[in-house]
Design a protein around this motif. Sequence first.
Motif, PDB file in Angstrom:
ATOM      1  N   ASP A 186       0.847  -1.186   0.000  1.00  5.66           N
ATOM      2  CA  ASP A 186       0.000   0.000   0.000  1.00  5.66           C
ATOM      3  C   ASP A 186       0.892   1.250   0.000  1.00  5.66           C
ATOM      4  OD1 ASP A 186      -1.807   1.988   0.459  1.00  5.66           O
ATOM      5  OD2 ASP A 186      -2.231   1.397   2.530  1.00  5.66           O
ATOM      6  N   HIS A 188       0.298   4.093   0.837  1.00 10.46           N
ATOM      7  CA  HIS A 188       0.148   4.877   2.064  1.00 10.46           C
ATOM      8  C   HIS A 188       1.143   4.462   3.136  1.00 10.46           C
ATOM      9  CE1 HIS A 188      -4.197   5.893   0.790  1.00 10.46           C
ATOM     10  NE2 HIS A 188      -3.376   6.847   0.426  1.00 10.46           N
ATOM     11  N   GLN A 189       1.594   3.198   3.084  1.00  9.12           N
ATOM     12  CA  GLN A 189       2.605   2.751   4.049  1.00  9.12           C
ATOM     13  C   GLN A 189       3.885   3.558   3.867  1.00  9.12           C
ATOM     14  OE1 GLN A 189       2.811  -0.698   5.785  1.00  9.12           O
ATOM     15  NE2 GLN A 189       0.626  -0.339   5.909  1.00  9.12           N
ATOM     16  N   GLU A 191       4.072   6.497   2.392  1.00 12.27           N
ATOM     17  CA  GLU A 191       3.802   7.897   2.750  1.00 12.27           C
ATOM     18  C   GLU A 191       3.764   8.077   4.256  1.00 12.27           C
ATOM     19  OE1 GLU A 191       0.297   9.115   0.660  1.00 12.27           O
ATOM     20  OE2 GLU A 191       1.421   9.575  -1.154  1.00 12.27           O
ATOM     21  N   ALA A 192       3.187   7.088   4.962  1.00 11.91           N
ATOM     22  CA  ALA A 192       3.108   7.201   6.423  1.00 11.91           C
ATOM     23  C   ALA A 192       4.518   7.246   7.012  1.00 11.91           C
ATOM     24  CB  ALA A 192       2.314   6.035   6.998  1.00 11.91           C
ATOM     25  N   ALA A 193       5.395   6.371   6.503  1.00 16.70           N
ATOM     26  CA  ALA A 193       6.763   6.357   7.025  1.00 16.70           C
ATOM     27  C   ALA A 193       7.443   7.693   6.743  1.00 16.70           C
ATOM     28  CB  ALA A 193       7.540   5.211   6.390  1.00 16.70           C
ATOM     29  N   ARG A 194       7.207   8.205   5.543  1.00 23.98           N
ATOM     30  CA  ARG A 194       7.814   9.477   5.164  1.00 23.98           C
ATOM     31  C   ARG A 194       7.265  10.601   6.036  1.00 23.98           C
ATOM     32  NH1 ARG A 194      11.167  11.618   2.302  1.00 23.98           N
ATOM     33  NH2 ARG A 194      10.923  13.417   0.938  1.00 23.98           N
ATOM     34  N   ALA A 198      10.820   9.569   8.123  1.00 30.04           N
ATOM     35  CA  ALA A 198      11.843   8.653   7.626  1.00 30.04           C
ATOM     36  C   ALA A 198      12.415   9.121   6.290  1.00 30.04           C
ATOM     37  CB  ALA A 198      11.252   7.251   7.476  1.00 30.04           C
ATOM     38  N   GLY A 199      13.725   8.938   6.111  1.00 27.46           N
ATOM     39  CA  GLY A 199      14.365   9.187   4.820  1.00 27.46           C
ATOM     40  C   GLY A 199      14.193   7.966   3.928  1.00 27.46           C
ATOM     41  N   ARG A 202      15.749   4.520   5.037  1.00 28.71           N
ATOM     42  CA  ARG A 202      15.028   3.858   6.117  1.00 28.71           C
ATOM     43  C   ARG A 202      13.691   3.321   5.634  1.00 28.71           C
ATOM     44  NH1 ARG A 202      15.720   4.432  11.697  1.00 28.71           N
ATOM     45  NH2 ARG A 202      16.904   6.310  11.341  1.00 28.71           N
ATOM     46  N   ARG A 206      13.013  -0.501   6.283  1.00 29.42           N
ATOM     47  CA  ARG A 206      12.043  -0.875   7.310  1.00 29.42           C
ATOM     48  C   ARG A 206      10.667  -1.219   6.744  1.00 29.42           C
ATOM     49  NH1 ARG A 206      11.689  -2.049  11.833  1.00 29.42           N
ATOM     50  NH2 ARG A 206      11.221  -0.353  13.231  1.00 29.42           N
ATOM     51  N   ILE A 207      10.334  -0.665   5.575  1.00 33.88           N
ATOM     52  CA  ILE A 207       8.971  -0.850   5.069  1.00 33.88           C
ATOM     53  C   ILE A 207       8.950  -1.686   3.791  1.00 33.88           C
ATOM     54  CG2 ILE A 207       6.833   0.331   4.383  1.00 33.88           C
ATOM     55  CD1 ILE A 207       7.696   1.022   7.233  1.00 33.88           C
TER      56      ILE A 207
ATOM     57  N   PHE B  53       2.932  16.342   0.802  1.00 32.87           N
ATOM     58  CA  PHE B  53       2.995  15.363  -0.281  1.00 32.87           C
ATOM     59  C   PHE B  53       2.723  16.016  -1.634  1.00 32.87           C
ATOM     60  CE2 PHE B  53       2.312  12.449   3.299  1.00 32.87           C
ATOM     61  CZ  PHE B  53       3.407  11.630   3.088  1.00 32.87           C
ATOM     62  N   PHE B  82      -3.943   8.548   7.958  1.00 31.23           N
ATOM     63  CA  PHE B  82      -4.494   8.208   6.656  1.00 31.23           C
ATOM     64  C   PHE B  82      -5.886   7.605   6.796  1.00 31.23           C
ATOM     65  CE2 PHE B  82      -0.045   8.475   6.074  1.00 31.23           C
ATOM     66  CZ  PHE B  82       0.146   8.890   4.774  1.00 31.23           C
ATOM     67  N   ALA B  86      -2.922   3.087   7.452  1.00 35.59           N
ATOM     68  CA  ALA B  86      -1.552   2.780   6.997  1.00 35.59           C
ATOM     69  C   ALA B  86      -0.635   2.414   8.160  1.00 35.59           C
ATOM     70  CB  ALA B  86      -0.969   3.955   6.189  1.00 35.59           C
ATOM     71  N   PHE B  88       1.844  -0.153  10.040  1.00 35.99           N
ATOM     72  CA  PHE B  88       2.799  -1.085   9.433  1.00 35.99           C
ATOM     73  C   PHE B  88       2.476  -2.499   9.907  1.00 35.99           C
ATOM     74  CE2 PHE B  88       5.432   2.887  10.134  1.00 35.99           C
ATOM     75  CZ  PHE B  88       5.137   3.399   8.881  1.00 35.99           C
ATOM     76  N   PHE B  99       8.007   4.243  15.688  1.00 32.95           N
ATOM     77  CA  PHE B  99       8.719   4.416  14.408  1.00 32.95           C
ATOM     78  C   PHE B  99       9.259   5.833  14.230  1.00 32.95           C
ATOM     79  CE2 PHE B  99       9.010   5.244   9.842  1.00 32.95           C
ATOM     80  CZ  PHE B  99       9.789   4.171   9.437  1.00 32.95           C
ATOM     81  N   VAL B 103      13.182   7.065  14.002  1.00 32.70           N
ATOM     82  CA  VAL B 103      13.712   7.896  12.933  1.00 32.70           C
ATOM     83  C   VAL B 103      14.492   9.074  13.500  1.00 32.70           C
ATOM     84  CG1 VAL B 103      13.029   9.491  11.096  1.00 32.70           C
ATOM     85  CG2 VAL B 103      11.916   7.268  11.289  1.00 32.70           C
TER      86      VAL B 103
END
Lengths: 293, 360
Positions: A186, A188-189, A191-194, A198-199, A202, A206-207, B53, B82, B86, B88, B99, B103
């Motif tokens: 997905d 969105h996973q 985007e959620a990490a970002r 997260a860079g 990562r 991680r994802i 975004f 979201f 979303a 993990f 998480f 980071v």
Amino acid sequence: MTGVLHRYGPVLTGFIVLVVALWVVMLVVLPQILMIDFSLRPMLPPSRVGGPEDVYTLANYMTLWTNTIHLGIFVKTIWASALVTAVTLAVCYPMAFYLAQVAPKRRLPTFMMLLVIPFWINEILRTFAWYIILAYSGPLNNLLVGIGILDAPVRFQGDGSVILGMVYAYILFMVFPVYNAIESLDRHQIEAARDLGAGWLRIHWRIVLPHARPGIAVGCIMTFMLAAGSYAVPLLLGGPQSRWFTEVIYNWFFEGGNWNQGAAYAFILLVLCIGFILLMMRLFRVGLTDIAK
Amino acid sequence: MSQDVALDHVTMRFGSVTAVRDVSLTIAAGEFFSFLGPSGCGKTTILRMISGFMEPSDGRIRIGGRDMRGIGPNKRPTALIFQNLALFPLMTVADNIAFGLEVRGVAAADRRRRVRELLELVALPEVADKKVTELSGGQRQRIAIARALAVEPAVLLLDEPLSALDLKLRQHMRAELRAIQRRTGVTFVYITHDQGEALTMSDRIGVMSRGVLEQVGDGQTVYDDPATAFVASFVGEANRFPGTVLDAADGRAAVDTPFGRLLGRNPRGLKAGDRAILFVRPERLAVAPDGTADNRVEARVSHRDFEGAFVNAFLTGAGDRRIVVQMPHLGSEPAFVPGAAATLTFRPADAVVLPPDGEA
């Protein structure tokens, strides 16, 4: 099984089972048994087959460990196949990620065609194309000398070109499983990490990579098996110093005429490949059901 | 540490489509602000621009006074929840929440402590080691909130997070969200197409239609004093009586409708001859026992829906126009026998006269 019975009825189910069983026995089990039998007997002239010397022995399996040249080729085949697998993964992962998550959907068919079209050509012909490209007086040497990067042509044939040829030959077997795995992630996973800060490194570590693990395992297993069992690529692109274990097996069968010895070598390679699969499954913590997906 | 969000003439174009058109607005620090509108109205685009975004085609977005142009979503003081949450799936609940801290290089012990605090905040102290897939919908919702709050955002952005929950849980989560917002003091920017959610939770609501911010105000203002015909029909139910303005004076306008002359408030200052629609809420209509009121609408009952606390009566009037009347079920309301004639009345103060959409 009861589901199949319910859906197709007893007659059709019986037929399907019979055909599958025949296929498995005739085409998989019997030839393998025959080869195991070969590998466990000494090579004898036809007149002495079935005589007192025709006994079961592990001698053919021991040959490899005493023949240092063959052992060297065997070990090199294994690690070179592992290297091919690693390089293929390194090439394919960014490509698969781009296709699965970044590329506009309408462009996808074009990219897929570009990937697939070269595979409409026979593997030997494709490899032969590389043979020509990499030849001593081939286009690559001419180009490099022409623009002044090289002073004189180089002999590319050797380990490097074998690995290059194999990476090229097996790209699809890596791209598609990895693509399929990443495609199901997905967006969105990511985007959620970002969004959580997260860079890119990562996010992948991680994802994306954990999600793609089963696909990566499948790709690695297929690429390794194909590389270890490859015959045409090392034959065409390898130099005298870069023989592949499959060539040794071939030579036992068709040049040495020693099928017994060849069969034993082939089984050692098979056992090793199965070992590799199990190792990969362990390493990537995936089960058979993940791979079957 | 909550911060304000300022949109300054923000426009977003996708090719030839303008998804958001010249939106200017300041959301105060610590405010619960909702963007309300139908799907495709541009509200999600606004959220994605605030979170980073997307970059607006024109205009500026400032958070806490800082221009956000060129700052990626991972560097903004915002956290986004979201629509599908979303979370993990391959991580435990604790790893999900931690998480953002991981980071930021927060030490493991501090991360554990913070995860415990956040799980307390969302009232789920026991689930830290569970997998996300083992949680119920409502629990997942709270974990998503905890994960977003873990990074201590100045602004929390929520993209219809309750839409996947069933009705009971949704109503419960409304109260919960509002309580969490009060406790943390973080600025909440909430996106929804559900007017009930927007009205019950928000300090202020921005109603959007086709990329345009039609009206900003608190729930009661938006409901009682809609600024446009779109707002009047989208927020709550409204009966529409289109026609032409006959005369306007003293903040009132008389409209010539198929039902005759009807009088209502005239906030937009329409003049005689202008095309107009007069809106009346179903609960502001009464069945007239006599015939003395200013505004009279003759209609015929078509059917009646009994909702428990309320009775909705559906009537048809001149030109087959549908009229809805809502009354509390007190036992004394009219029977609304299908086919019976009824005279409906309303006070001019309960009706509002607005220009039709696209002509303002």
